[in-house]
Design a protein around this motif. Structure first.
Motif, PDB file in Angstrom:
ATOM      1  N   GLY A 134      12.386 -12.507  -2.814  1.00  0.00           N
ATOM      2  CA  GLY A 134      13.616 -11.834  -2.780  1.00  0.00           C
ATOM      3  C   GLY A 134      13.618 -10.248  -3.086  1.00  0.00           C
ATOM      4  O   GLY A 134      13.844  -9.800  -1.139  1.00  0.00           O
ATOM      5  N   GLN A 135      13.625  -8.851  -2.877  1.00  0.00           N
ATOM      6  CA  GLN A 135      13.858  -8.131  -3.254  1.00  0.00           C
ATOM      7  C   GLN A 135      12.490  -7.089  -2.172  1.00  0.00           C
ATOM      8  O   GLN A 135      12.621  -6.609  -2.208  1.00  0.00           O
ATOM      9  N   PHE A 136      11.153  -8.471  -1.912  1.00  0.00           N
ATOM     10  CA  PHE A 136      10.547  -7.802  -1.286  1.00  0.00           C
ATOM     11  C   PHE A 136      10.487  -8.634  -0.008  1.00  0.00           C
ATOM     12  O   PHE A 136      10.570  -9.353  -0.131  1.00  0.00           O
ATOM     13  N   PRO A 137      10.993  -7.724   1.628  1.00  0.00           N
ATOM     14  CA  PRO A 137      11.019  -8.406   2.594  1.00  0.00           C
ATOM     15  C   PRO A 137       9.719  -9.354   2.834  1.00  0.00           C
ATOM     16  O   PRO A 137       8.416  -9.560   3.121  1.00  0.00           O
ATOM     17  N   ARG A 149       3.051   0.734  11.571  1.00  0.00           N
ATOM     18  CA  ARG A 149       3.517   2.076  11.520  1.00  0.00           C
ATOM     19  C   ARG A 149       4.365   2.172   9.945  1.00  0.00           C
ATOM     20  O   ARG A 149       4.067   3.045   9.475  1.00  0.00           O
ATOM     21  N   GLN A 150       4.973   1.277   9.036  1.00  0.00           N
ATOM     22  CA  GLN A 150       5.306   1.372   7.648  1.00  0.00           C
ATOM     23  C   GLN A 150       4.279   1.829   7.223  1.00  0.00           C
ATOM     24  O   GLN A 150       4.259   2.257   6.208  1.00  0.00           O
ATOM     25  N   LEU A 151       2.904   0.589   7.064  1.00  0.00           N
ATOM     26  CA  LEU A 151       2.048   1.162   6.172  1.00  0.00           C
ATOM     27  C   LEU A 151       1.109   2.729   6.089  1.00  0.00           C
ATOM     28  O   LEU A 151       1.482   2.973   4.956  1.00  0.00           O
ATOM     29  N   THR A 152       1.431   2.948   7.397  1.00  0.00           N
ATOM     30  CA  THR A 152       0.771   4.718   7.136  1.00  0.00           C
ATOM     31  C   THR A 152       2.233   5.603   7.470  1.00  0.00           C
ATOM     32  O   THR A 152       1.562   6.600   6.406  1.00  0.00           O
ATOM     33  N   ASP A 153       3.197   5.316   7.101  1.00  0.00           N
ATOM     34  CA  ASP A 153       4.256   5.522   6.495  1.00  0.00           C
ATOM     35  C   ASP A 153       3.832   5.954   4.650  1.00  0.00           C
ATOM     36  O   ASP A 153       3.995   7.188   4.313  1.00  0.00           O
ATOM     37  N   PHE A 154       3.860   4.143   4.587  1.00  0.00           N
ATOM     38  CA  PHE A 154       3.653   4.721   3.040  1.00  0.00           C
ATOM     39  C   PHE A 154       2.535   4.822   2.756  1.00  0.00           C
ATOM     40  O   PHE A 154       1.969   5.853   1.602  1.00  0.00           O
ATOM     41  N   LYS A 155       1.187   4.987   3.407  1.00  0.00           N
ATOM     42  CA  LYS A 155      -0.079   5.481   2.943  1.00  0.00           C
ATOM     43  C   LYS A 155      -0.130   7.367   3.230  1.00  0.00           C
ATOM     44  O   LYS A 155      -0.645   8.370   2.329  1.00  0.00           O
ATOM     45  N   SER A 156       1.225   7.627   3.897  1.00  0.00           N
ATOM     46  CA  SER A 156       1.500   9.386   4.073  1.00  0.00           C
ATOM     47  C   SER A 156       1.893  10.101   3.311  1.00  0.00           C
ATOM     48  O   SER A 156       2.494  11.192   2.935  1.00  0.00           O
ATOM     49  N   ALA A 158       5.301   9.303   4.185  1.00  0.00           N
ATOM     50  CA  ALA A 158       6.722   9.333   4.915  1.00  0.00           C
ATOM     51  C   ALA A 158       7.630   8.679   3.999  1.00  0.00           C
ATOM     52  O   ALA A 158       8.982   9.024   4.308  1.00  0.00           O
ATOM     53  N   ARG A 159       6.693   7.387   3.507  1.00  0.00           N
ATOM     54  CA  ARG A 159       7.533   6.041   3.462  1.00  0.00           C
ATOM     55  C   ARG A 159       7.839   6.576   1.751  1.00  0.00           C
ATOM     56  O   ARG A 159       6.390   5.769   1.616  1.00  0.00           O
ATOM     57  N   LYS A 160       8.537   6.174   0.985  1.00  0.00           N
ATOM     58  CA  LYS A 160       8.350   5.773  -0.631  1.00  0.00           C
ATOM     59  C   LYS A 160       9.175   4.505  -0.593  1.00  0.00           C
ATOM     60  O   LYS A 160       9.985   4.458  -0.941  1.00  0.00           O
ATOM     61  N   ALA A 161       8.004   4.190  -1.639  1.00  0.00           N
ATOM     62  CA  ALA A 161       8.062   2.712  -2.290  1.00  0.00           C
ATOM     63  C   ALA A 161       7.284   1.968  -4.206  1.00  0.00           C
ATOM     64  O   ALA A 161       6.301   1.292  -3.213  1.00  0.00           O
ATOM     65  N   GLY A 162       7.997   2.792  -5.028  1.00  0.00           N
ATOM     66  CA  GLY A 162       6.668   2.433  -6.327  1.00  0.00           C
ATOM     67  C   GLY A 162       5.472   2.296  -5.566  1.00  0.00           C
ATOM     68  O   GLY A 162       4.427   3.312  -4.926  1.00  0.00           O
ATOM     69  N   PRO A 163       5.003   0.682  -5.874  1.00  0.00           N
ATOM     70  CA  PRO A 163       3.931   0.498  -5.167  1.00  0.00           C
ATOM     71  C   PRO A 163       2.766   0.363  -4.207  1.00  0.00           C
ATOM     72  O   PRO A 163       2.007   0.737  -4.119  1.00  0.00           O
ATOM     73  N   MET A 164       4.058   0.063  -3.403  1.00  0.00           N
ATOM     74  CA  MET A 164       3.402   0.495  -1.723  1.00  0.00           C
ATOM     75  C   MET A 164       2.655   1.886  -1.671  1.00  0.00           C
ATOM     76  O   MET A 164       1.711   1.423  -0.860  1.00  0.00           O
ATOM     77  N   PRO A 166       0.945   4.245  -3.004  1.00  0.00           N
ATOM     78  CA  PRO A 166      -0.908   4.256  -3.432  1.00  0.00           C
ATOM     79  C   PRO A 166      -1.692   2.635  -2.863  1.00  0.00           C
ATOM     80  O   PRO A 166      -2.772   2.936  -2.540  1.00  0.00           O
ATOM     81  N   LEU A 167      -1.265   1.554  -2.858  1.00  0.00           N
ATOM     82  CA  LEU A 167      -1.463   0.259  -2.358  1.00  0.00           C
ATOM     83  C   LEU A 167      -2.105   0.558  -0.691  1.00  0.00           C
ATOM     84  O   LEU A 167      -3.719   0.511  -0.397  1.00  0.00           O
ATOM     85  N   ALA A 168      -1.115   1.227   0.333  1.00  0.00           N
ATOM     86  CA  ALA A 168      -1.268   1.977   1.222  1.00  0.00           C
ATOM     87  C   ALA A 168      -2.065   3.153   1.335  1.00  0.00           C
ATOM     88  O   ALA A 168      -3.667   3.058   2.548  1.00  0.00           O
ATOM     89  N   GLN A 169      -2.565   3.851   0.506  1.00  0.00           N
ATOM     90  CA  GLN A 169      -3.739   5.098   0.507  1.00  0.00           C
ATOM     91  C   GLN A 169      -4.638   4.060   0.750  1.00  0.00           C
ATOM     92  O   GLN A 169      -6.249   4.818   0.692  1.00  0.00           O
ATOM     93  N   SER A 170      -4.943   2.930   0.064  1.00  0.00           N
ATOM     94  CA  SER A 170      -6.717   2.511  -0.418  1.00  0.00           C
ATOM     95  C   SER A 170      -6.672   1.816   0.842  1.00  0.00           C
ATOM     96  O   SER A 170      -8.452   1.392   1.102  1.00  0.00           O
ATOM     97  N   LEU A 171      -5.501   1.635   2.005  1.00  0.00           N
ATOM     98  CA  LEU A 171      -5.669   1.056   3.692  1.00  0.00           C
ATOM     99  C   LEU A 171      -6.431   2.288   4.143  1.00  0.00           C
ATOM    100  O   LEU A 171      -6.215   3.617   4.119  1.00  0.00           O
ATOM    101  N   SER A 172      -8.070   1.951   5.210  1.00  0.00           N
ATOM    102  CA  SER A 172      -7.907   2.426   6.099  1.00  0.00           C
ATOM    103  C   SER A 172      -7.878   2.246   7.600  1.00  0.00           C
ATOM    104  O   SER A 172      -6.646   0.949   7.351  1.00  0.00           O
ATOM    105  N   GLU A 173      -7.819   2.927   8.603  1.00  0.00           N
ATOM    106  CA  GLU A 173      -6.978   2.200   9.603  1.00  0.00           C
ATOM    107  C   GLU A 173      -7.020   1.172  10.146  1.00  0.00           C
ATOM    108  O   GLU A 173      -5.990   0.137  10.572  1.00  0.00           O
TER     109      GLU A 173
END
Length: 187
Positions: A134-137, A149-156, A158-164, A166-173
């Motif tokens: 549905g609304q999730f790609p 790049r999208q995960l890195t942007d969520f982590k930093s 630079a791109r905002k999307a609710g749960p993404m 904090p979830l991306a912040q928990s990911l290592s490179e």
């Protein structure tokens, strides 16, 4: 109930029961000519700079085009492309791209295997095999560089999307690379 109340209820039911306007896939295909330079002739991008649109859900595509149109999602190229789109054109484009078959972007097999182990956290929103929900790609088949790049942007942030975020912040490179390769290996 008085006559005005009955009339109002009748109008509400008439609106709810009237068929929604079907999107015009051929009009979407014609309008998509402007999109092909970045997103590929059949909605499958050959570049990690741009997402593949083939097989994305109509709901997701419509929402993103509206976000670009309003400036809620910022990308200079897409903001300019979407700024004058009418709702009907957005619906037509979304229907066209949603009906196209996606394909695998490939990926490093060893990293993809590591990413598969981590992907369970993504499937709650993005669906089994990361095919979208549905609304999730749909992440399956996206170019690994684009996903990374999208995960890195969520982590930093630079791109905002609710749960993404904090979830991306928990990911290592390494996690990001592995998840991106796994998503890219699917179709």
């Amino acid at each position: 109930m008085n006559a005005i109340g009955k009339t109002a209820i009748g109008l509400v039911f008439a609106l709810l029961l009237s068929p929604a306007r079907a999107a015009d896939i051929n009009a979407g295909k014609s309008r998509a000519a402007a999109c092909m330079g970045c997103h590929g002739s059949a909605g499958v991008s050959n570049s990690g700079l741009f997402p593949s649109l083939a097989g994305q859900s109509r709901t997701y595509l419509e929402a993103q085009l509206k976000h670009f149109r309003s400036g809620e999602r910022v990308n200079a190229t897409m903001n300019a492309m979407a700024k004058d789109l009418k709702d009907e054109e957005i619906q037509n484009l979304a229907a066209y791209y949603a009906g196209l078959p996606g394909k695998s972007a490939g990926g490093d097999a060893k990293l993809a295997a590591a990413g598969k182990e981590k992907a369970a956290m993504c499937m709650g929103c993005h669906g089994n095999e990361l095919r979208g929900n549905g609304q999730f790609p749909k992440l399956a088949g996206q170019h690994p560089d684009y996903i990374a790049r999208q995960l890195t942007d969520f982590k930093s942030g630079a791109r905002k999307a609710g749960p993404m975020n904090p979830l991306a912040q928990s990911l290592s490179e390494d996690d990001i690379k592995a998840l991106a390769e796994y998503a890219g290996s699917l179709h």
